[in-house]
Design an enzyme around this catalytic site. Structure first.
Site, PDB file in Angstrom:
ATOM      1  N   GLU A  82       7.143  12.270  22.112  1.00  0.00           N
ATOM      2  CA  GLU A  82       6.599  13.548  21.664  1.00  0.00           C
ATOM      3  C   GLU A  82       6.706  13.571  20.136  1.00  0.00           C
ATOM      4  OE1 GLU A  82       8.546  16.867  23.464  1.00  0.00           O
ATOM      5  OE2 GLU A  82       8.174  16.195  25.523  1.00  0.00           O
ATOM      6  N   HIS A 104       6.874  24.422  29.645  1.00  0.00           N
ATOM      7  CA  HIS A 104       7.352  24.791  28.316  1.00  0.00           C
ATOM      8  C   HIS A 104       6.167  24.892  27.359  1.00  0.00           C
ATOM      9  CE1 HIS A 104       6.963  20.416  28.044  1.00  0.00           C
ATOM     10  NE2 HIS A 104       6.941  20.539  26.733  1.00  0.00           N
ATOM     11  N   HIS A 152       0.845  -1.198   0.000  1.00  0.00           N
ATOM     12  CA  HIS A 152       0.000   0.000   0.000  1.00  0.00           C
ATOM     13  C   HIS A 152       0.878   1.244   0.000  1.00  0.00           C
ATOM     14  CE1 HIS A 152       1.052  -0.489   4.259  1.00  0.00           C
ATOM     15  NE2 HIS A 152       0.747   0.791   4.434  1.00  0.00           N
ATOM     16  N   HIS A 206       5.014   0.559   0.116  1.00  0.00           N
ATOM     17  CA  HIS A 206       5.752  -0.264   1.065  1.00  0.00           C
ATOM     18  C   HIS A 206       4.898  -1.417   1.583  1.00  0.00           C
ATOM     19  CE1 HIS A 206       3.687   2.912   3.361  1.00  0.00           C
ATOM     20  NE2 HIS A 206       3.588   2.017   4.340  1.00  0.00           N
ATOM     21  N   HIS A 232       5.367  24.808  22.693  1.00  0.00           N
ATOM     22  CA  HIS A 232       5.915  24.538  21.369  1.00  0.00           C
ATOM     23  C   HIS A 232       5.267  25.447  20.328  1.00  0.00           C
ATOM     24  CE1 HIS A 232       7.752  20.823  22.905  1.00  0.00           C
ATOM     25  NE2 HIS A 232       6.607  20.579  23.494  1.00  0.00           N
ATOM     26  N   HIS A 278       2.542  23.867  29.236  1.00  0.00           N
ATOM     27  CA  HIS A 278       2.285  22.613  29.928  1.00  0.00           C
ATOM     28  C   HIS A 278       3.555  22.071  30.577  1.00  0.00           C
ATOM     29  CE1 HIS A 278       3.539  21.501  25.820  1.00  0.00           C
ATOM     30  NE2 HIS A 278       3.985  20.362  26.328  1.00  0.00           N
TER      31      HIS A 278
END
Length: 489
Positions: A442, A382, A172, A223, A384, A427
């Site tokens: 993460e 921190h 697929h 793959h 993001h 968070h």
């Protein structure tokens, strides 16, 4: 819900005899918790608080509409074999009956008795794969977390895939990128790139205390994935939250079933009689008719391409990557992105075709980090610049998401849970165990791993500014760590 209070109402009317006999027997044998403080005391039920009261009773009564004392925000705990109750300090009350899911309440104490720092409306940011629908197939199973399960703005989907020994995920490709983390077992992946170069490699999960393999297939790369003798389980990430919509995944067998046999025959150069038994519906997982060659024999398992092999691998060995020890001393991380320290795995993020100046834009797709937090450690405050998607591999954690505008919500995580922190949400992630590490992933739909440390920001701001804002001393501000701590003891 009137039902829990129905016996009290009927007693007020004089009798429960008017009840259906089954209901009468139910309430006869069911302990209904009294609702008033006086009734609870008379029944010998002592109120539970996270800390003892120190104020006189008459002072507390005058504060019944407010929080009586500062709440440092520790998780609520309950004694073994006791029912979690929605009480914290002087706020809340007991459940009116035992009609609550006690197991879920125990797993999510911050839903039952959240810290008073939680405020406002924050959407649900947690999903457990145990709540996902499991698709059972011959040779394995798959279950997903998609756009319906977490906020749709988080444009990432995930799946847990299990393959029995020798079974394989059929040929697929996807419109989007696919990233896989080997949870356990052994397997083999194969693929080709757009230049006809071939690739095959064995993959394996954590062994002998070493980190597992990960793989990455850019959008469009065809793959297959096959389990070897021990079976295979994979966490798979896709760069589209609405992953199940039409036009995202393309199965080879499904394509051929939708194509006239005469066309297939001409295209493949095969007599049409050879195509009589091709599947008419894609099987998704297929059981092998013959076992594959064992682990370590990948190179012998596929024909060689006349165009050669892909210049860099689709599989990366996490065990070969150096740990980045956190400055805060509370653990380590392994970051995989196109800039920081993933240049040995260039194909995933920046593959340059030999003899040309073309560059894959794979670097725009996924960055990741494997995070190890020591017992009682803390992934520091921190945020993001893109959404963070996380997956708990080991341990128990607690996190509070700050959404701005005085809104926040605390969540509890355990193995198999996923979660998201939308872009710029402040968070932390706290390891709740005093003895066990917390290990999680993460994932970012981004070119590189980026985070901003609250402590470092404060430490590198003029001290008087911070002291005035937080009402602390300049000396305290000057003692803050100026290097990013990442994880703190």
């Amino acid at each position: 819900m009137l039902l829990p209070h129905l016996p009290i109402l009927l007693l007020a009317l004089g009798s429960v005899s008017a009840l259906d006999p089954q209901l009468a027997e139910f309430f006869k044998n069911k302990a209904v918790r009294p609702l008033s403080l006086a009734e609870r005391a008379a029944a010998g039920i002592k109120p539970r608080h996270l800390r003892p009261f120190t104020e006189p009773a008459d002072v507390r009564l005058n504060k019944r509409d407010s929080i009586t004392s500062p709440d440092v925000g520790q998780p609520a705990t309950w004694e073994t074999n006791t029912q979690p109750q929605p009480q914290r300090g002087a706020t809340g009350s007991t459940f009116g009956s035992s009609d609550t899911n006690i197991e879920l309440d125990r797993q999510n104490p911050d839903n039952v008795a959240p810290p008073t720092t939680d405020s406002g409306i924050v959407p649900n940011l947690k999903w457990s794969f145990s709540l996902s629908h499991t698709r059972l197939l011959k040779g394995g199973w798959v279950r997903e977390q998609v756009i319906q399960d977490l906020p749709p703005s988080v444009d990432v989907a995930a799946a847990e895939l299990r393959l029995e020994p020798n079974a394989y995920r059929e040929l697929h490709w996807h419109r989007v990128a696919e990233w896989g983390y080997i949870l356990n077992g052994t397997g083999r992946v194969s693929a080709i790139d757009e230049d006809g170069k071939s690739y095959i490699s064995d993959i394996q999960g954590p062994t002998n205390g070493e980190d597992p393999d990960i793989y990455y297939f850019p959008p469009g790369v065809p793959h297959s994935i096959q389990a070897l003798g021990t079976g295979l389980e994979i966490l798979i990430i896709f760069t589209d939250g609405n992953f199940d919509r039409t036009g995202t995944t393309f199965m080879l067998s499904d394509w051929l079933a939708r194509t006239p046999l005469s066309i297939i025959s001409q295209n493949l150069g095969i007599n049409i009689s050879e195509l009589a038994n091709i599947p008419q519906k894609d099987p998704y997982i297929i059981q092998a008719t013959e076992p594959p060659l064992p682990l370590g024999h990948a190179e012998e398992s596929a024909p060689k391409s006349p165009d050669g092999e892909v210049p860099n691998p689709y599989v990366f060995r996490l065990k070969d990557q150096e740990k980045q020890i956190a400055k805060g001393g509370g653990g380590w991380v392994k970051i995989q992105d196109s800039v920081t320290n993933f240049k040995a795995f260039i194909l995933i993020f920046r593959m340059i075709f030999l003899g040309t100046n073309r560059t894959h834009q794979v670097s725009k797709e996924i960055a990741s980090a494997l995070v190890f937090v020591e017992p009682n450690g803390l992934r520091e405050l921190h945020w993001h610049t893109v959404d963070e998607w996380l997956y708990i591999l080991h341990g128990k954690a607690r996190a509070t998401a700050f959404a701005g505008s005085s809104t926040s919500r605390t969540f509890d995580f355990q193995v198999g849970d996923t979660g998201v922190f939308p872009v710029s949400y402040g968070h932390y992630i706290k390891n709740l165990s005093p003895t066990e590490p917390l290990i999680y992933l993460e994932i970012f739909k981004a070119e590189r791993f980026v985070d901003f440390s609250a402590t470092q920001w404060l430490a590198l701001t003029p001290p008087q500014v911070v002291a005035d804002l937080l009402n602390i001393s300049v000396a305290t501000v000057q003692g803050l760590k100026r290097e990013k701590q990442l994880i703190i003891k």
